[in-house]
Design a protein around this motif. Structure first.
Motif, PDB file in Angstrom:
ATOM      1  N   MET A   1       3.477 -23.021 -63.166  1.00 56.68           N
ATOM      2  CA  MET A   1       3.588 -23.401 -64.568  1.00 56.68           C
ATOM      3  C   MET A   1       2.512 -22.691 -65.384  1.00 56.68           C
ATOM      4  O   MET A   1       1.350 -22.654 -64.978  1.00 56.68           O
ATOM      5  CB  MET A   1       3.387 -24.921 -64.721  1.00 56.68           C
ATOM      6  CG  MET A   1       4.496 -25.730 -64.089  1.00 56.68           C
ATOM      7  SD  MET A   1       6.033 -25.520 -65.000  1.00 56.68           S
ATOM      8  CE  MET A   1       6.747 -27.136 -64.834  1.00 56.68           C
ATOM      9  N   ARG A   2       2.916 -22.199 -66.530  1.00 50.87           N
ATOM     10  CA  ARG A   2       1.992 -21.458 -67.394  1.00 50.87           C
ATOM     11  C   ARG A   2       1.443 -22.362 -68.475  1.00 50.87           C
ATOM     12  O   ARG A   2       2.212 -22.972 -69.233  1.00 50.87           O
ATOM     13  CB  ARG A   2       2.757 -20.331 -68.088  1.00 50.87           C
ATOM     14  CG  ARG A   2       2.505 -18.966 -67.531  1.00 50.87           C
ATOM     15  CD  ARG A   2       3.486 -17.980 -68.137  1.00 50.87           C
ATOM     16  NE  ARG A   2       3.094 -17.534 -69.485  1.00 50.87           N
ATOM     17  CZ  ARG A   2       2.086 -16.710 -69.716  1.00 50.87           C
ATOM     18  NH1 ARG A   2       1.320 -16.281 -68.720  1.00 50.87           N
ATOM     19  NH2 ARG A   2       1.806 -16.323 -70.947  1.00 50.87           N
ATOM     20  N   LEU A   3       0.120 -22.424 -68.566  1.00 49.00           N
ATOM     21  CA  LEU A   3      -0.522 -23.271 -69.568  1.00 49.00           C
ATOM     22  C   LEU A   3      -1.344 -22.418 -70.524  1.00 49.00           C
ATOM     23  O   LEU A   3      -1.956 -21.433 -70.126  1.00 49.00           O
ATOM     24  CB  LEU A   3      -1.483 -24.267 -68.913  1.00 49.00           C
ATOM     25  CG  LEU A   3      -0.907 -25.260 -67.923  1.00 49.00           C
ATOM     26  CD1 LEU A   3      -2.031 -26.156 -67.413  1.00 49.00           C
ATOM     27  CD2 LEU A   3       0.185 -26.093 -68.584  1.00 49.00           C
ATOM     28  N   LEU A   4      -1.352 -22.855 -71.793  1.00 46.33           N
ATOM     29  CA  LEU A   4      -2.258 -22.267 -72.775  1.00 46.33           C
ATOM     30  C   LEU A   4      -3.294 -23.333 -73.136  1.00 46.33           C
ATOM     31  O   LEU A   4      -2.930 -24.458 -73.486  1.00 46.33           O
ATOM     32  CB  LEU A   4      -1.492 -21.849 -74.034  1.00 46.33           C
ATOM     33  CG  LEU A   4      -2.345 -21.368 -75.211  1.00 46.33           C
ATOM     34  CD1 LEU A   4      -3.102 -20.089 -74.858  1.00 46.33           C
ATOM     35  CD2 LEU A   4      -1.463 -21.140 -76.441  1.00 46.33           C
ATOM     36  N   VAL A   5      -4.559 -22.983 -73.029  1.00 54.73           N
ATOM     37  CA  VAL A   5      -5.638 -23.869 -73.445  1.00 54.73           C
ATOM     38  C   VAL A   5      -6.245 -23.282 -74.722  1.00 54.73           C
ATOM     39  O   VAL A   5      -6.702 -22.138 -74.722  1.00 54.73           O
ATOM     40  CB  VAL A   5      -6.717 -23.989 -72.342  1.00 54.73           C
ATOM     41  CG1 VAL A   5      -7.929 -24.772 -72.843  1.00 54.73           C
ATOM     42  CG2 VAL A   5      -6.133 -24.647 -71.088  1.00 54.73           C
ATOM     43  N   ALA A  13     -13.664 -24.772 -72.250  1.00 55.76           N
ATOM     44  CA  ALA A  13     -12.524 -23.885 -72.014  1.00 55.76           C
ATOM     45  C   ALA A  13     -12.609 -23.287 -70.612  1.00 55.76           C
ATOM     46  O   ALA A  13     -11.610 -23.221 -69.876  1.00 55.76           O
ATOM     47  CB  ALA A  13     -12.504 -22.780 -73.066  1.00 55.76           C
ATOM     48  N   HIS A  14     -13.821 -22.880 -70.239  1.00 59.24           N
ATOM     49  CA  HIS A  14     -14.023 -22.273 -68.922  1.00 59.24           C
ATOM     50  C   HIS A  14     -13.757 -23.285 -67.815  1.00 59.24           C
ATOM     51  O   HIS A  14     -13.067 -22.997 -66.823  1.00 59.24           O
ATOM     52  CB  HIS A  14     -15.462 -21.750 -68.836  1.00 59.24           C
ATOM     53  CG  HIS A  14     -15.775 -21.091 -67.530  1.00 59.24           C
ATOM     54  ND1 HIS A  14     -15.258 -19.862 -67.178  1.00 59.24           N
ATOM     55  CD2 HIS A  14     -16.518 -21.511 -66.470  1.00 59.24           C
ATOM     56  CE1 HIS A  14     -15.683 -19.550 -65.966  1.00 59.24           C
ATOM     57  NE2 HIS A  14     -16.451 -20.539 -65.515  1.00 59.24           N
ATOM     58  N   ALA A  15     -14.265 -24.521 -67.997  1.00 56.87           N
ATOM     59  CA  ALA A  15     -14.079 -25.563 -66.978  1.00 56.87           C
ATOM     60  C   ALA A  15     -12.592 -25.899 -66.819  1.00 56.87           C
ATOM     61  O   ALA A  15     -12.095 -26.084 -65.706  1.00 56.87           O
ATOM     62  CB  ALA A  15     -14.876 -26.815 -67.353  1.00 56.87           C
ATOM     63  N   LEU A  20      -7.753 -26.030 -63.779  1.00 54.12           N
ATOM     64  CA  LEU A  20      -6.285 -25.964 -63.791  1.00 54.12           C
ATOM     65  C   LEU A  20      -5.786 -24.840 -62.885  1.00 54.12           C
ATOM     66  O   LEU A  20      -4.763 -24.986 -62.214  1.00 54.12           O
ATOM     67  CB  LEU A  20      -5.786 -25.773 -65.229  1.00 54.12           C
ATOM     68  CG  LEU A  20      -5.996 -27.006 -66.123  1.00 54.12           C
ATOM     69  CD1 LEU A  20      -5.802 -26.653 -67.593  1.00 54.12           C
ATOM     70  CD2 LEU A  20      -5.062 -28.146 -65.708  1.00 54.12           C
ATOM     71  N   ALA A  21      -6.534 -23.736 -62.839  1.00 58.93           N
ATOM     72  CA  ALA A  21      -6.150 -22.646 -61.938  1.00 58.93           C
ATOM     73  C   ALA A  21      -6.245 -23.120 -60.492  1.00 58.93           C
ATOM     74  O   ALA A  21      -5.371 -22.829 -59.668  1.00 58.93           O
ATOM     75  CB  ALA A  21      -7.038 -21.429 -62.171  1.00 58.93           C
ATOM     76  N   PHE A  25      -2.060 -23.877 -61.625  1.00 61.14           N
ATOM     77  CA  PHE A  25      -1.467 -23.421 -62.889  1.00 61.14           C
ATOM     78  C   PHE A  25      -1.935 -22.008 -63.210  1.00 61.14           C
ATOM     79  O   PHE A  25      -3.019 -21.595 -62.806  1.00 61.14           O
ATOM     80  CB  PHE A  25      -1.904 -24.330 -64.045  1.00 61.14           C
ATOM     81  CG  PHE A  25      -1.360 -25.732 -63.944  1.00 61.14           C
ATOM     82  CD1 PHE A  25      -0.079 -26.024 -64.384  1.00 61.14           C
ATOM     83  CD2 PHE A  25      -2.142 -26.751 -63.413  1.00 61.14           C
ATOM     84  CE1 PHE A  25       0.418 -27.325 -64.291  1.00 61.14           C
ATOM     85  CE2 PHE A  25      -1.652 -28.047 -63.325  1.00 61.14           C
ATOM     86  CZ  PHE A  25      -0.369 -28.332 -63.764  1.00 61.14           C
ATOM     87  N   THR A  26      -1.111 -21.299 -63.966  1.00 63.25           N
ATOM     88  CA  THR A  26      -1.537 -20.045 -64.574  1.00 63.25           C
ATOM     89  C   THR A  26      -2.073 -20.403 -65.949  1.00 63.25           C
ATOM     90  O   THR A  26      -1.396 -21.099 -66.707  1.00 63.25           O
ATOM     91  CB  THR A  26      -0.333 -19.099 -64.740  1.00 63.25           C
ATOM     92  OG1 THR A  26       0.262 -18.935 -63.466  1.00 63.25           O
ATOM     93  CG2 THR A  26      -0.749 -17.767 -65.303  1.00 63.25           C
ATOM     94  N   VAL A  27      -3.284 -19.975 -66.263  1.00 61.87           N
ATOM     95  CA  VAL A  27      -3.927 -20.451 -67.484  1.00 61.87           C
ATOM     96  C   VAL A  27      -4.356 -19.293 -68.371  1.00 61.87           C
ATOM     97  O   VAL A  27      -5.016 -18.356 -67.914  1.00 61.87           O
ATOM     98  CB  VAL A  27      -5.163 -21.316 -67.143  1.00 61.87           C
ATOM     99  CG1 VAL A  27      -5.774 -21.895 -68.414  1.00 61.87           C
ATOM    100  CG2 VAL A  27      -4.797 -22.425 -66.170  1.00 61.87           C
ATOM    101  N   GLU A  28      -3.960 -19.355 -69.639  1.00 63.37           N
ATOM    102  CA  GLU A  28      -4.489 -18.445 -70.657  1.00 63.37           C
ATOM    103  C   GLU A  28      -5.353 -19.280 -71.590  1.00 63.37           C
ATOM    104  O   GLU A  28      -5.076 -20.464 -71.798  1.00 63.37           O
ATOM    105  CB  GLU A  28      -3.356 -17.830 -71.477  1.00 63.37           C
ATOM    106  CG  GLU A  28      -2.362 -17.028 -70.678  1.00 63.37           C
ATOM    107  CD  GLU A  28      -2.875 -15.641 -70.328  1.00 63.37           C
ATOM    108  OE1 GLU A  28      -3.634 -15.086 -71.146  1.00 63.37           O
ATOM    109  OE2 GLU A  28      -2.531 -15.134 -69.249  1.00 63.37           O
ATOM    110  N   VAL A  29      -6.374 -18.661 -72.170  1.00 66.66           N
ATOM    111  CA  VAL A  29      -7.257 -19.389 -73.080  1.00 66.66           C
ATOM    112  C   VAL A  29      -7.288 -18.674 -74.427  1.00 66.66           C
ATOM    113  O   VAL A  29      -7.352 -17.444 -74.487  1.00 66.66           O
ATOM    114  CB  VAL A  29      -8.683 -19.494 -72.503  1.00 66.66           C
ATOM    115  CG1 VAL A  29      -9.638 -20.144 -73.501  1.00 66.66           C
ATOM    116  CG2 VAL A  29      -8.669 -20.297 -71.192  1.00 66.66           C
TER     117      VAL A  29
END
Ligand code: CA
Length: 218
Positions: A1-5, A13-15, A20-21, A25-29
């Motif tokens: 699942m792709r998440l945007l933070v 944001a880093h934590a 989540l990774a 999850f795949t995470v973009e910030v």
């Protein structure tokens, strides 16, 4: 699942990205409102974790814009505010869930998983009275399923009356909630705008309660 933070506090944001990774999850910030909006539009995410207080464009504005574009990506809002009003605002603007900072990572994860399980995506609540509907997210009004064009002020007045339907609201309350600089506005302007609404809706939904204010029947 792709998440945007979307979070401007770098440490948080880093934590979140790391946690989540690690949970698969795949995470973009994104670090500010405009970048978050842009990525949410085009990034094909399964869910967005969206801070409220962001540089340049608030989380409220981001979610409201997405919903007005009929983008129903699930949104979990984060805020340092903990007033009931703030939560209601986030949900009114089309967020799906709301967490108050500081929050526990475990709770965030559980809420996110709950959002991702839900299908189909719930639309934000539409306000209804008789055959009149008002959608706060897309800012559309219909009468008997026919769209009606209102000015921003007329829209604000109808939304306020719908949100308080069944009870009498005073002219002062209407002024305070619908007009900027209410103190400098002639109170009679409310009656004028109620008249515009009656004409545009072709319905006498709004009852004038003499000497007190207005009531909209649910
Ligand atoms: Ca922030």
């Amino acid at each position: 699942m792709r998440l945007l933070v979307v979070e401007d506090e770098a440490r948080l944001a880093h934590a979140l990205r790391r946690g989540l990774a690690a949970d698969g999850f795949t995470v973009e910030v994104a670090h500010d409102g405009p970048a978050g909006l842009e990525q949410a539009r085009y990034g094909d995410f399964d869910a967005v974790v969206l801070d409220v207080m962001l540089p340049r464009l608030s989380g409220y504005d981001v979610v409201r814009t997405l919903r007005s574009e009929e983008n129903w990506v699930p949104v979990l809002m984060l805020s340092a505010k903990d007033g009931e009003q703030d939560q209601a605002d986030g949900l009114d603007y089309g967020a799906d869930d709301y967490l108050t900072k500081p929050f526990s990572y475990v709770v965030l994860l559980a809420r996110l998983r709950a959002l991702l399980r839900r299908a189909p995506l719930p639309r934000p609540p539409v306000l209804v009275a008789g055959d009149v509907t008002l959608d706060p997210a897309s800012r559309r009004v219909t009468v008997a399923e026919r769209p009606v064009t209102l000015t921003p002020r007329e829209f604000g007045l109808l939304e306020f009356l719908l949100r308080h339907s069944g009870r009498v609201v005073t002219r002062t309350e209407v002024l305070d909630h619908v007009w900027d600089m209410a103190a400098e506005v002639n109170p009679n302007v409310v009656e004028v705008y109620v008249g515009y609404l009656r004409r545009k809706l072709g319905r006498n939904l709004v009852e004038t309660v003499r000497g007190v204010g207005y009531r909209l029947e649910p």
